[in-house]
Design a protein around this motif. Structure first.
Motif, PDB file in Angstrom:
ATOM      1  N   ASP A 104      -3.743   6.699  -4.876  1.00 38.76           N
ATOM      2  CA  ASP A 104      -4.503   6.922  -3.645  1.00 38.76           C
ATOM      3  C   ASP A 104      -4.937   5.581  -3.061  1.00 38.76           C
ATOM      4  OD1 ASP A 104      -5.975   7.999  -1.566  1.00 38.76           O
ATOM      5  OD2 ASP A 104      -7.693   8.546  -2.832  1.00 38.76           O
ATOM      6  N   ARG A 125       1.333   4.305  -2.785  1.00 41.01           N
ATOM      7  CA  ARG A 125       1.201   5.734  -2.462  1.00 41.01           C
ATOM      8  C   ARG A 125       2.420   6.499  -2.957  1.00 41.01           C
ATOM      9  NH1 ARG A 125      -3.119   7.299   1.038  1.00 41.01           N
ATOM     10  NH2 ARG A 125      -2.227   9.381   0.776  1.00 41.01           N
ATOM     11  N   THR A 185       0.835  -1.200   0.000  1.00 40.37           N
ATOM     12  CA  THR A 185       0.000   0.000   0.000  1.00 40.37           C
ATOM     13  C   THR A 185       0.869   1.250   0.000  1.00 40.37           C
ATOM     14  OG1 THR A 185      -1.500  -1.266   1.447  1.00 40.37           O
ATOM     15  CG2 THR A 185      -2.006   1.060   1.106  1.00 40.37           C
ATOM     16  N   LEU A 224      -1.476   6.630   6.454  1.00 43.16           N
ATOM     17  CA  LEU A 224      -2.277   5.929   5.457  1.00 43.16           C
ATOM     18  C   LEU A 224      -3.510   5.290   6.100  1.00 43.16           C
ATOM     19  CD1 LEU A 224       0.481   4.210   3.286  1.00 43.16           C
ATOM     20  CD2 LEU A 224      -0.395   6.544   3.211  1.00 43.16           C
TER      21      LEU A 224
END
Length: 214
Positions: free
Chosen positions: A74, A69, A65, A95
């Protein structure tokens, strides 16, 4: 085994190994050119589809993740294991991470611009796959990309320990890319490509690229 049984075993197993798993996987992307290339291509496909939020389903400790980013995507993470989500939130406090199951994905219809599921389908029994792929199709916007990573093979095994010798109880399912691609087409996806990684290793890996039909 019922859905509740294997989900509970998987959740408990990854709660147990969350910290040691994180330590072992922390540099996995940085050390692998092809994984980085796959994520870069996924990010490009998200942008081509119009950008928007992206679900990393089975995000574990959040390193994928966070990499997305860094590529300008997103991305937010969802994982079955509260222990993994706790680690992800500590590692990447800026996050978004949520506890959730791919078998009952609590996201709105056509609410995400992309879905990534890297090596998070490997504990999913065959008879649960159509339900999960239907969820992926439902939450993706038309034209949105889907990227899957998984072990290649024709066997399943029970894993009883891992990541530093901690006890686990999860079945690991190896699948052929053609079989996964067939399930995706049945769910309404267009399969674009797949990569075979580590072809000379005992356990090969694959990354499959697909998208929801516009």
């Amino acid at each position: 085994m019922t859905t509740d049984d294997w989900l509970a075993d998987t959740r408990t197993s990854y709660d147990t190994v969350a910290v040691s798993y994180t330590d072992q996987m922390r540099d996995a992307i940085a050390g692998d050119l092809y994984l980085r290339a796959a994520l870069a291509l996924f990010a490009d496909r998200v942008r081509a589809a119009g950008d928007g939020p992206v679900a990393d389903v089975g995000c574990g400790p959040g390193h994928v993740t966070a990499h997305l980013r860094g590529l300008g995507v997103d991305a937010f993470g969802i994982d079955l294991s509260p222990g993994m989500i706790d680690v992800a939130r500590r590692e990447y406090p800026g996050l978004r991470f949520e506890v959730g199951s791919m078998t009952d994905l609590h996201l709105g219809d056509a609410s995400v611009a992309g879905v990534l599921a890297w090596w998070s389908l490997i504990h999913l029994p065959d008879d649960e796959v159509p339900t999960v792929f239907a969820h992926f199709h439902r939450v993706l916007r038309p034209g949105g990309p889907l990227q899957l990573g998984f072990h290649v093979g024709d066997v399943s095994r029970l894993k009883t320990e891992g990541y530093g010798g901690h006890p686990m109880k999860v079945h690991v399912h190896r699948r052929q890319p053609d079989k996964v691609a067939s399930w995706l087409r049945d769910a309404g996806f267009e399969v674009e490509a797949h990569w075979l990684l580590d072809p000379d290793e005992r356990v090969r890996q694959a990354i499959l690229f697909a998208r929801r039909h516009p």
